[in-house]
Design a protein around this motif. Structure first.
Motif, mmCIF file in Angstrom:
data_model
loop_
_atom_site.group_PDB
_atom_site.id
_atom_site.type_symbol
_atom_site.label_atom_id
_atom_site.label_comp_id
_atom_site.label_asym_id
_atom_site.label_seq_id
_atom_site.Cartn_x
_atom_site.Cartn_y
_atom_site.Cartn_z
ATOM 1 N N PRO A 151 72.712 44.560 26.885
ATOM 2 C CA PRO A 151 73.271 43.322 26.318
ATOM 3 C C PRO A 151 72.651 42.917 24.991
ATOM 4 C CG PRO A 151 72.810 43.059 28.662
ATOM 5 C CD PRO A 151 72.209 44.362 28.262
ATOM 6 N N HIS A 152 71.369 43.267 24.773
ATOM 7 C CA HIS A 152 70.670 42.833 23.564
ATOM 8 C C HIS A 152 70.373 43.991 22.613
ATOM 9 C CE1 HIS A 152 70.093 38.860 25.358
ATOM 10 N NE2 HIS A 152 69.757 39.485 26.470
ATOM 11 N N ASP A 153 71.037 45.116 22.815
ATOM 12 C CA ASP A 153 70.754 46.322 22.030
ATOM 13 C C ASP A 153 71.770 46.573 20.927
ATOM 14 O OD1 ASP A 153 68.500 47.023 23.507
ATOM 15 O OD2 ASP A 153 69.633 48.263 24.918
ATOM 16 N N VAL A 154 71.298 47.308 19.918
ATOM 17 C CA VAL A 154 72.142 47.800 18.831
ATOM 18 C C VAL A 154 71.999 49.317 18.785
ATOM 19 C CG1 VAL A 154 72.521 47.815 16.325
ATOM 20 C CG2 VAL A 154 71.876 45.679 17.484
ATOM 21 N N GLN A 155 73.106 50.016 18.761
ATOM 22 C CA GLN A 155 73.080 51.465 18.569
ATOM 23 C C GLN A 155 73.593 51.769 17.173
ATOM 24 O OE1 GLN A 155 75.740 53.799 21.018
ATOM 25 N NE2 GLN A 155 75.056 55.747 20.152
ATOM 26 N N GLY A 160 75.470 45.318 21.963
ATOM 27 C CA GLY A 160 75.534 44.714 23.283
ATOM 28 C C GLY A 160 76.280 43.392 23.269
ATOM 29 N N ASP A 161 76.658 42.931 24.439
ATOM 30 C CA ASP A 161 77.474 41.720 24.576
ATOM 31 C C ASP A 161 76.804 40.476 24.006
ATOM 32 O OD1 ASP A 161 79.404 43.227 25.808
ATOM 33 O OD2 ASP A 161 78.788 42.695 27.857
ATOM 34 N N HIS A 162 75.479 40.417 24.011
ATOM 35 C CA HIS A 162 74.777 39.223 23.558
ATOM 36 C C HIS A 162 74.207 39.343 22.139
ATOM 37 C CE1 HIS A 162 75.305 37.503 27.461
ATOM 38 N NE2 HIS A 162 74.557 38.430 28.074
ATOM 39 N N VAL A 163 74.514 40.434 21.472
ATOM 40 C CA VAL A 163 74.027 40.643 20.105
ATOM 41 C C VAL A 163 74.791 39.736 19.147
ATOM 42 C CG1 VAL A 163 73.921 42.299 18.196
ATOM 43 C CG2 VAL A 163 73.216 42.991 20.490
ATOM 44 N N LYS A 164 74.060 39.020 18.305
ATOM 45 C CA LYS A 164 74.674 38.060 17.390
ATOM 46 C C LYS A 164 74.503 38.425 15.910
ATOM 47 C CE LYS A 164 73.926 34.232 20.624
ATOM 48 N NZ LYS A 164 73.245 32.921 20.841
ATOM 49 N N ARG A 173 66.444 47.318 20.419
ATOM 50 C CA ARG A 173 66.607 45.900 20.702
ATOM 51 C C ARG A 173 66.947 45.145 19.414
ATOM 52 N NH1 ARG A 173 64.196 42.704 24.950
ATOM 53 N NH2 ARG A 173 64.106 40.500 24.340
ATOM 54 N N GLU A 174 67.890 44.230 19.480
ATOM 55 C CA GLU A 174 68.406 43.549 18.292
ATOM 56 C C GLU A 174 67.315 42.973 17.402
ATOM 57 O OE1 GLU A 174 71.503 39.884 17.196
ATOM 58 O OE2 GLU A 174 70.651 40.026 19.216
#
Length: 347
Positions: free
Chosen positions: A28-32, A73-77, A138-139
């Motif tokens: 949820p908090h990751d960036v690829q 991820g869903d929670h990445v802003k 992680r973001e």
């Protein structure tokens, strides 16, 4: 899990070679992001050879990473698919200790998570670096990269850049200061660029007379050949700061003699053996010997933004992934101006 291609050392006695492995799925908090370019740092060579400490193998080096976001991820802003992104020397920390709360994640009291040759926060999952085609981070530890600059030349800013930017900012080096940059390599050439940009009077200290022309092209105002006794004598007691980028053994006491009263010698290079420091080298002039390690995430972003605004990047030589061993051999000989960067399209 995400199938990933990379280059790894299987142990401290082997050369890097192709190796397939898996990265975690995007949480949820990751960036690829797809890795487009990865800088080659001298520490990559030190670590695959266990020069500093016992490594975690197989080891995929690389901590000067830039690319393009392919999934969030869903929670990445802060990021979206298609954004340019970068990651440097660390990919996580405890985020709650005194240092982390002051944006000093590099000094996390629980220990930060290194981008490679480290362990995730679970204490058992190895981290693998940027000599690979993709990475999941992680973001909070992903950085925004400007599209104004040559992306390949931005990659080394994630280590060589912040390693020199951070101490110059911390000690407020700028107008009215005389700064000496010891060593003109991957770190040193960035130190010259930043020192000049900050308004300091910059001198390069080098054992190699052949580097004087390059030093002046980079913006240095003066050049001192440290193997010439007369030049060293003339430089004694003249500098407010020495930024020491050298990772080979050298005589700290001689360099401390070049500082003014209350001067500071800042170490960012990592020689393989402890230095011998005579107390009188510090007492005679109330001099300080200090060190600095990379920078926090906020400061690294500040550095990247400063570079975008001031058109500052590393001087690089692009290589194919298959030529990494040749690059290491040349790096050991000082035969690079001033940072190798791998075109990951050649993986």
């Amino acid at each position: 899990m995400i199938a990933t291609k990379g280059y790894a050392a299987q142990n401290a006695q082997t050369d890097l070679a192709p190796w397939n492995f898996e990265r975690r799925e995007v949480g949820p908090h990751d960036v690829q992001f797809e890795i487009l370019f990865c800088g080659v740092c001298h520490s990559d060579l030190h670590q695959i050879k266990n020069d500093w400490f016992e490594g975690i193998f197989p080891m995929v080096p690389g901590h000067e990473i830039v690319g393009r976001v392919v999934k969030v991820g869903d929670h990445v802003k802060k990021f979206k698919v298609g954004d340019l992104a970068g990651t440097g020397c660390m990919v996580d920390s405890c985020q709650v200790c005194e240092n982390c709360k002051q944006d000093l994640e590099q000094y996390c009291l629980e220990g930060n998570t290194q981008t490679y040759n480290g362990l995730e926060r679970d204490g058992k999952t190895p981290t693998y670096g940027g000599y690979s085609d993709t990475i999941v981070v992680r973001e909070e530890f992903v950085l925004h990269v400007s599209d104004k600059l040559n992306l390949a030349a931005v990659a080394p800013l994630l280590c060589a850049g912040i390693t020199t930017y951070s101490p110059l900012r911390h000690w407020k080096v700028g107008k009215g200061h005389k700064l000496a940059v010891l060593g003109l390599g991957g770190l040193g050439h960035m130190a010259v660029k930043f020192g000049v940009a900050f308004g300091a009077e910059v001198t390069v200290l080098s054992t190699s007379p052949k580097k004087e022309e390059d030093a002046k092209k980079l913006g240095a105002h003066h050049f001192v050949v440290t193997t010439d006794p007369e030049q060293v004598k003339a430089a004694k007691g003249t500098f407010d700061f020495i930024l020491d980028t050298v990772s080979a053994e050298h005589d700290f006491n001689m360099y401390l003699s070049l500082l003014r009263t209350n001067g500071t010698h800042i170490c960012v290079g990592v020689p393989p053996k402890p230095a011998e420091i005579a107390a009188f080298s510090l007492l005679g002039g109330r001099k300080s010997l200090a060190g600095s390690g990379i920078g926090g995430i906020a400061e690294t972003q500040e550095m990247l933004d400063f570079c975008a605004e001031n058109n500052i990047v590393s001087d690089i030589e692009m290589i194919d992934m298959k030529d990494i061993q040749t690059a290491y051999d040349r790096m050991q000989k000082g035969d690079v101006r001033y940072r190798f960067v791998i075109d990951m399209a050649t993986l």
